[in-house]
Design a protein around this motif. Structure first.
Motif, PDB file in Angstrom:
ATOM      1  N   ASP A  24      56.580  61.028 -53.108  1.00 18.94           N
ATOM      2  CA  ASP A  24      58.142  60.403 -52.208  1.00 18.94           C
ATOM      3  C   ASP A  24      59.283  59.903 -53.452  1.00 18.94           C
ATOM      4  O   ASP A  24      58.244  60.840 -54.999  1.00 18.94           O
ATOM      5  N   TYR A  25      59.874  60.058 -53.600  1.00 20.35           N
ATOM      6  CA  TYR A  25      60.820  59.491 -54.506  1.00 20.35           C
ATOM      7  C   TYR A  25      61.956  58.264 -54.209  1.00 20.35           C
ATOM      8  O   TYR A  25      61.612  57.225 -52.555  1.00 20.35           O
ATOM      9  N   LEU A  26      61.723  57.878 -55.373  1.00 25.15           N
ATOM     10  CA  LEU A  26      62.738  56.067 -55.422  1.00 25.15           C
ATOM     11  C   LEU A  26      63.957  56.609 -56.021  1.00 25.15           C
ATOM     12  O   LEU A  26      64.346  56.961 -57.796  1.00 25.15           O
ATOM     13  N   ASP A  27      65.383  56.138 -55.744  1.00 22.49           N
ATOM     14  CA  ASP A  27      66.409  56.154 -56.912  1.00 22.49           C
ATOM     15  C   ASP A  27      66.387  54.902 -57.843  1.00 22.49           C
ATOM     16  O   ASP A  27      65.903  53.965 -57.106  1.00 22.49           O
ATOM     17  N   LYS A  28      67.060  55.116 -59.119  1.00 22.20           N
ATOM     18  CA  LYS A  28      66.558  54.535 -60.357  1.00 22.20           C
ATOM     19  C   LYS A  28      68.218  53.660 -59.650  1.00 22.20           C
ATOM     20  O   LYS A  28      69.097  55.031 -60.058  1.00 22.20           O
ATOM     21  N   PRO A  29      68.578  52.883 -60.261  1.00 20.03           N
ATOM     22  CA  PRO A  29      67.747  51.471 -60.379  1.00 20.03           C
ATOM     23  C   PRO A  29      67.516  51.211 -58.433  1.00 20.03           C
ATOM     24  O   PRO A  29      67.705  51.316 -58.285  1.00 20.03           O
ATOM     25  N   CYS A  30      66.065  50.592 -59.131  1.00 22.13           N
ATOM     26  CA  CYS A  30      65.453  50.251 -57.985  1.00 22.13           C
ATOM     27  C   CYS A  30      65.000  48.687 -57.741  1.00 22.13           C
ATOM     28  O   CYS A  30      64.304  47.862 -58.760  1.00 22.13           O
ATOM     29  N   HIS A  31      64.357  48.400 -57.015  1.00 18.82           N
ATOM     30  CA  HIS A  31      64.210  47.047 -56.402  1.00 18.82           C
ATOM     31  C   HIS A  31      62.805  46.840 -56.971  1.00 18.82           C
ATOM     32  O   HIS A  31      61.492  47.823 -56.220  1.00 18.82           O
ATOM     33  N   HIS A  32      62.580  45.816 -57.683  1.00 19.45           N
ATOM     34  CA  HIS A  32      60.112  45.562 -57.619  1.00 19.45           C
ATOM     35  C   HIS A  32      59.770  45.994 -56.626  1.00 19.45           C
ATOM     36  O   HIS A  32      58.074  46.829 -56.441  1.00 19.45           O
ATOM     37  N   GLU A  33      60.279  45.074 -55.257  1.00 20.36           N
ATOM     38  CA  GLU A  33      59.854  45.040 -54.105  1.00 20.36           C
ATOM     39  C   GLU A  33      58.768  46.077 -53.745  1.00 20.36           C
ATOM     40  O   GLU A  33      57.976  46.722 -53.288  1.00 20.36           O
ATOM     41  N   ILE A  48      56.107  45.201 -64.474  1.00 19.69           N
ATOM     42  CA  ILE A  48      55.587  44.728 -63.167  1.00 19.69           C
ATOM     43  C   ILE A  48      53.904  45.091 -62.687  1.00 19.69           C
ATOM     44  O   ILE A  48      53.713  44.792 -61.894  1.00 19.69           O
ATOM     45  N   LEU A  49      53.830  46.765 -62.730  1.00 21.53           N
ATOM     46  CA  LEU A  49      52.427  47.071 -62.193  1.00 21.53           C
ATOM     47  C   LEU A  49      51.320  46.313 -62.843  1.00 21.53           C
ATOM     48  O   LEU A  49      50.137  45.971 -62.961  1.00 21.53           O
ATOM     49  N   LYS A  50      51.458  45.951 -64.511  1.00 24.03           N
ATOM     50  CA  LYS A  50      50.472  44.488 -64.798  1.00 24.03           C
ATOM     51  C   LYS A  50      49.723  43.585 -64.096  1.00 24.03           C
ATOM     52  O   LYS A  50      49.528  43.191 -64.284  1.00 24.03           O
ATOM     53  N   LYS A  51      51.755  42.888 -63.577  1.00 23.05           N
ATOM     54  CA  LYS A  51      50.979  42.084 -63.687  1.00 23.05           C
ATOM     55  C   LYS A  51      50.472  42.475 -62.103  1.00 23.05           C
ATOM     56  O   LYS A  51      50.291  41.514 -61.006  1.00 23.05           O
ATOM     57  N   ALA A  52      50.526  43.504 -61.010  1.00 26.19           N
ATOM     58  CA  ALA A  52      50.928  43.902 -60.194  1.00 26.19           C
ATOM     59  C   ALA A  52      48.950  43.798 -59.675  1.00 26.19           C
ATOM     60  O   ALA A  52      48.388  44.410 -58.748  1.00 26.19           O
ATOM     61  N   GLY A  53      47.997  43.995 -61.146  1.00 30.79           N
ATOM     62  CA  GLY A  53      46.882  44.783 -61.321  1.00 30.79           C
ATOM     63  C   GLY A  53      46.733  45.486 -61.245  1.00 30.79           C
ATOM     64  O   GLY A  53      45.583  46.154 -61.639  1.00 30.79           O
ATOM     65  N   PHE A  54      47.775  46.643 -61.923  1.00 34.08           N
ATOM     66  CA  PHE A  54      46.965  47.917 -62.023  1.00 34.08           C
ATOM     67  C   PHE A  54      46.963  48.318 -63.765  1.00 34.08           C
ATOM     68  O   PHE A  54      47.612  46.880 -64.554  1.00 34.08           O
ATOM     69  N   VAL A  55      46.225  48.535 -64.230  1.00 36.33           N
ATOM     70  CA  VAL A  55      46.141  49.199 -65.773  1.00 36.33           C
ATOM     71  C   VAL A  55      46.997  50.116 -65.777  1.00 36.33           C
ATOM     72  O   VAL A  55      46.915  51.310 -64.584  1.00 36.33           O
ATOM     73  N   LEU A  90      59.244  48.653 -54.956  1.00 36.30           N
ATOM     74  CA  LEU A  90      58.602  49.669 -55.866  1.00 36.30           C
ATOM     75  C   LEU A  90      57.409  49.634 -55.467  1.00 36.30           C
ATOM     76  O   LEU A  90      56.297  50.790 -54.833  1.00 36.30           O
ATOM     77  N   LEU A  91      56.718  48.887 -55.740  1.00 40.52           N
ATOM     78  CA  LEU A  91      55.933  48.082 -55.154  1.00 40.52           C
ATOM     79  C   LEU A  91      55.094  48.247 -53.833  1.00 40.52           C
ATOM     80  O   LEU A  91      53.949  48.809 -53.662  1.00 40.52           O
ATOM     81  N   ALA A  92      55.944  48.280 -52.518  1.00 37.15           N
ATOM     82  CA  ALA A  92      55.227  48.692 -51.355  1.00 37.15           C
ATOM     83  C   ALA A  92      55.156  49.886 -50.953  1.00 37.15           C
ATOM     84  O   ALA A  92      54.547  50.697 -50.440  1.00 37.15           O
ATOM     85  N   ARG A  93      56.592  50.900 -51.870  1.00 34.33           N
ATOM     86  CA  ARG A  93      56.509  52.790 -51.835  1.00 34.33           C
ATOM     87  C   ARG A  93      54.619  53.088 -52.598  1.00 34.33           C
ATOM     88  O   ARG A  93      54.419  53.626 -51.909  1.00 34.33           O
ATOM     89  N   LEU A  94      54.483  52.213 -53.732  1.00 38.70           N
ATOM     90  CA  LEU A  94      52.963  52.580 -54.682  1.00 38.70           C
ATOM     91  C   LEU A  94      52.145  52.282 -53.610  1.00 38.70           C
ATOM     92  O   LEU A  94      51.267  52.785 -53.188  1.00 38.70           O
ATOM     93  N   ARG A  95      52.066  51.043 -53.018  1.00 42.01           N
ATOM     94  CA  ARG A  95      50.856  51.173 -52.194  1.00 42.01           C
ATOM     95  C   ARG A  95      50.667  51.416 -50.903  1.00 42.01           C
ATOM     96  O   ARG A  95      49.897  51.664 -50.503  1.00 42.01           O
ATOM     97  N   ALA A  96      51.930  51.816 -50.127  1.00 46.21           N
ATOM     98  CA  ALA A  96      51.351  53.139 -49.303  1.00 46.21           C
ATOM     99  C   ALA A  96      51.691  54.635 -49.582  1.00 46.21           C
ATOM    100  O   ALA A  96      50.281  54.566 -48.896  1.00 46.21           O
ATOM    101  N   LEU A  97      51.958  54.481 -50.388  1.00 46.01           N
ATOM    102  CA  LEU A  97      51.131  56.016 -51.218  1.00 46.01           C
ATOM    103  C   LEU A  97      49.322  55.803 -51.031  1.00 46.01           C
ATOM    104  O   LEU A  97      49.247  57.083 -50.609  1.00 46.01           O
ATOM    105  N   LEU A  98      49.483  55.053 -51.596  1.00 45.52           N
ATOM    106  CA  LEU A  98      48.056  54.649 -52.141  1.00 45.52           C
ATOM    107  C   LEU A  98      46.621  54.546 -50.928  1.00 45.52           C
ATOM    108  O   LEU A  98      45.758  54.913 -50.310  1.00 45.52           O
TER     109      LEU A  98
END
Length: 227
Positions: free
Chosen positions: A97-106, A19-26, A108-116
């Motif tokens: 921040d924290y996220l419960d498993k299982p999580c929705h991919h969308e 998921i993260l590679k598809k979103a452009g992360f290394v 997760l990416l939204a949380r990561l971008r918000a943190l960045l």
């Protein structure tokens, strides 16, 4: 943008990596806490996703070590634990921040971008440095509003330099920002990519966007237009 995943569940780890590679992360992915702690302290990480229940070294201890070393990149806890106390302890240890498993991919990416965005590492999906504009979501680069054709590696080098505009970035850091953990790293090719970027972005040699600091690395000299 370099992300660290520390997760002992193989299926979840591989899914997050994809998921993260598809979103452009290394992506650097660790299967246990010991390996995860090494990556967290030694690699130029921009954001981390850490499970709490890990073998060898707990996720909580990894987070504490990150903050003890004064590393300020954002950390997202990914956990299947239901106790609210675990989440509080994780946040108090230094997680953002924290996220419960299982999580929705969308989500997760939204949380990561918000943190960045919150930490200033990724202020927006598009930003300008002088006449150069970089769009992180489309992975496109423009010079005076005309798109510049870059290879995937050229884009990664430029993105890392522009995200850290004004900072001295070592050749090692640039190399780490280009390659995934399981790739062969050759720091010598950095000079080739820098030369190509200069030719594509500064044909007339008037902008001087990338400065070489002998023995130290490189610096993107054009400041963010919104700063």
């Amino acid at each position: 943008m370099r992300a660290l995943i520390v997760e002992d569940n193989t299926e979840i780890r591989e899914d997050l990596t994809r998921i993260l590679k598809k979103a452009g992360f290394v992506v650097d992915a660790a299967a246990d806490g010991s390996q995860g702690l090494y990556y967290a302290l030694e690699y130029p990480i921009d954001i981390a996703i850490i499970d709490l229940g890990l073998p060898e070294v707990s996720g909580m201890d990894i987070i504490k070590n990150i903050r003890t070393k004064n590393l300020d990149y954002p950390v997202l806890i990914l956990t299947a634990r239901n106790r609210w106390q675990d989440r509080v302890e994780g946040l108090e240890a230094g997680a953002d921040d924290y996220l419960d498993k299982p999580c929705h991919h969308e989500e997760l990416l939204a949380r990561l971008r918000a943190l960045l965005r919150r930490t200033g590492r990724w202020a927006q999906t598009e930003f300008d440095c002088g006449p150069i504009r970089l769009n992180t979501s489309e992975q496109r680069v423009y010079l005076n509003d005309e798109e510049v054709s870059l290879t995937a590696y050229e884009y990664k080098v430029l993105q890392h330099l522009m995200l850290h505009a004004g900072e001295v970035i070592s050749k090692t850091d640039l190399t780490e920002s280009m390659y995934d953990d399981d790739s062969d790293r050759d720091s010598n090719v950095i000079e080739v990519f820098i030369r190509r970027l200069r030719m594509k972005l500064d044909k007339d040699n008037t902008l001087g966007p990338i400065e070489t600091l002998r023995g130290r690395g490189y610096r993107f000299t054009l400041p963010r237009n919104n700063q």
